[in-house]
Design an enzyme around this catalytic site. Structure first.
Site, PDB file in Angstrom:
ATOM      1  N   THR A 125       0.621  -1.143  -0.339  1.00 15.31           N
ATOM      2  CA  THR A 125      -0.175  -0.344   0.216  1.00 15.31           C
ATOM      3  C   THR A 125       1.216   1.340  -0.334  1.00 15.31           C
ATOM      4  OG1 THR A 125      -1.858  -0.293   0.896  1.00 15.31           O
ATOM      5  CG2 THR A 125      -2.147   1.536   1.889  1.00 15.31           C
ATOM      6  N   VAL A 141     -13.631  -3.552   1.987  1.00 16.06           N
ATOM      7  CA  VAL A 141     -13.632  -2.820   2.586  1.00 16.06           C
ATOM      8  C   VAL A 141     -12.207  -2.142   3.178  1.00 16.06           C
ATOM      9  CG1 VAL A 141     -14.406  -0.218   2.621  1.00 16.06           C
ATOM     10  CG2 VAL A 141     -15.821  -1.385   1.414  1.00 16.06           C
ATOM     11  N   THR A 166      -0.666   1.780   6.612  1.00 13.57           N
ATOM     12  CA  THR A 166      -0.677   0.447   5.920  1.00 13.57           C
ATOM     13  C   THR A 166      -0.225  -0.611   6.996  1.00 13.57           C
ATOM     14  OG1 THR A 166       0.781  -1.048   4.394  1.00 13.57           O
ATOM     15  CG2 THR A 166       1.689   0.992   6.339  1.00 13.57           C
ATOM     16  N   GLY A 167      -1.493  -2.257   6.698  1.00 12.31           N
ATOM     17  CA  GLY A 167      -1.185  -2.712   6.998  1.00 12.31           C
ATOM     18  C   GLY A 167      -2.853  -3.657   7.248  1.00 12.31           C
ATOM     19  N   GLY A 192      -6.306  -3.929   7.092  1.00  7.55           N
ATOM     20  CA  GLY A 192      -6.385  -2.952   7.609  1.00  7.55           C
ATOM     21  C   GLY A 192      -8.064  -3.153   8.744  1.00  7.55           C
TER      22      GLY A 192
HETATM   23  N1  ASP Z   1      -4.646  -0.923   4.661  1.00  5.38           N
HETATM   24  C1  ASP Z   1      -4.559  -2.550   3.632  1.00  5.38           C
HETATM   25  C2  ASP Z   1      -6.362  -2.744   3.428  1.00  5.38           C
HETATM   26  O1  ASP Z   1      -6.178  -3.814   4.855  1.00  5.38           O
HETATM   27  C3  ASP Z   1      -3.469  -2.985   3.215  1.00  5.38           C
HETATM   28  C4  ASP Z   1      -2.065  -2.557   3.244  1.00  5.38           C
HETATM   29  O2  ASP Z   1      -1.738  -1.993   4.010  1.00  5.38           O
HETATM   30  O3  ASP Z   1      -1.115  -3.356   3.313  1.00  5.38           O
HETATM   31  O4  ASP Z   1      -6.640  -2.383   2.461  1.00  5.38           O
END
Ligand code: ASP
Length: 335
Positions: free
Chosen positions: A198, A227, A249-250, A252
């Site tokens: 992301t 979502v 990020t992570g 979600g």
């Molecule tokens: N946060 C993003 C989601 O859950 C994924 C990511 O940041 O790796 O859609």
């Protein structure tokens, strides 16, 4: 410069190699009275990358693209341009880069298509725009910006979002445009090699305004219609002048539950936390406390930065008007 060097070295010694406690958070200390005229911080996702896994070539490719993204943003800020342009242009560049999980090369759903999410926020008046479930708009971050600038709404989803983006003259591409060999391989291997990447950007511009933006394909093998946090204002993205700008990020689902981005600003606003303290609390106490993983980038109103993560790596870059220029991937490494 000497002062920055001393702070960075002290922080490296103090922090050792704990994931996410990278010494760069000390680039400017909270006690430092000198605000930066402008600053920018960028992430390209937090995840399980290792030196061995990426290899020398992979590391060089990620570092080069983070550096190019930083240069794009710094050039706009240096010339006094509005921070919103920096956020949009930096993220458009990363959306076009298949290394990242945004735009082209994004993670695919279990049906094998890219459903893209993005959001953007302006700290001066809390205006925001978000899009979710886009399958045909080349630059979701630009769609989010148009929602903010040219609509009375804050979030558009799916086909309605595409109709809106089209009406704004944004580039529309076939869904296959976003699919790369690597994103398809990731899906085939399913969650074993979940694609992180992301992208996000937070900017303080020379007008004193904070902006934040985030763009993603979500998580590999997600269910159609899922979502994540990225288009949810307050979860994946938040900006409030006089406090901070934040991009996450992570995993979600967890960032939504604690409204992570807003939580950072709330801790600063109501509990007087520094930006570093607030970012650490959210990642290492709240997100980690739920058994989740991820990272966060933040700038306070002076352009002081926090980049926290509890994964093995977070692609990240930071620059400011003092000439500081950092590009990093792993915890605690030298600048
Ligand atoms: N946060 C993003 C989601 O859950 C994924 C990511 O940041 O790796 O859609």
């Amino acid at each position: 410069m000497m002062k920055l060097y001393v702070y960075t070295m002290a922080a490296l010694l103090l922090n050792g190699c704990n994931p996410g406690s990278a010494g760069e958070n000390q680039v400017a200390r909270t006690s430092d009275p000198l605000p930066y005229e402008y600053a920018i911080v960028i992430h390209g996702g937090a995840g399980g990358a290792t030196r061995e896994g990426l290899g020398e070539e992979g590391i060089a490719a990620y570092e080069a693209s983070m550096d190019s993204a930083l240069q794009i943003g710094l050039e706009i800020l240096r010339s006094g341009g509005p921070g919103i342009d920096a956020v949009e242009k930096v993220i458009r560049y990363l959306e076009d880069n298949p290394l990242y999980n945004a735009g082209r090369g994004a993670a695919l759903t279990s049906e094998g298509i890219a459903e893209l999410d993005a959001s953007i926020m302006r700290g001066s008046d809390l205006e925001a725009g978000a899009v979710t479930g886009l399958t045909e708009v080349r630059h979701p971050i630009s769609a989010a910006r148009r929602v903010m600038d040219s609509s009375v709404h804050v979030m558009f989803s799916g086909p309605g979002a595409t109709i809106f983006a089209r009406s704004q003259g944004l580039e529309v591409v076939p869904p296959s445009f976003f699919i790369t060999e690597s994103s398809q391989r990731s899906l085939e291997r399913s969650l074993r090699a979940n694609k992180f990447g992301t992208v996000g950007c937070v900017v303080l511009d020379t007008h004193g305004d904070l902006y934040a933006g985030t763009s993603t394909g979500g998580i590999t093998n997600k269910k159609h219609g899922r979502v994540g946090d990225v288009p949810v204002i307050g979860a994946g993205t938040y900006a409030k002048n006089d406090v901070a700008g934040v991009s996450c990020t992570g995993q979600g689902e967890y960032f939504i539950r604690i409204t992570a981005a807003r939580e950072v600003t709330a801790l600063m606003e109501y509990k007087d936390y520094s930006v570093e303290e607030a970012a650490r609390e959210v990642i290492h106490q709240q997100i980690e406390g739920m058994g989740a993983r991820g990272g966060i980038i933040c700038l306070d109103r002076y352009g002081r930065v926090a980049m926290e993560f509890n994964t093995s790596a977070m692609f990240r870059a930071y620059g400011n008007s003092d000439g500081t220029h950092l590009v990093k991937i792993f915890p605690g490494e030298g600048s």
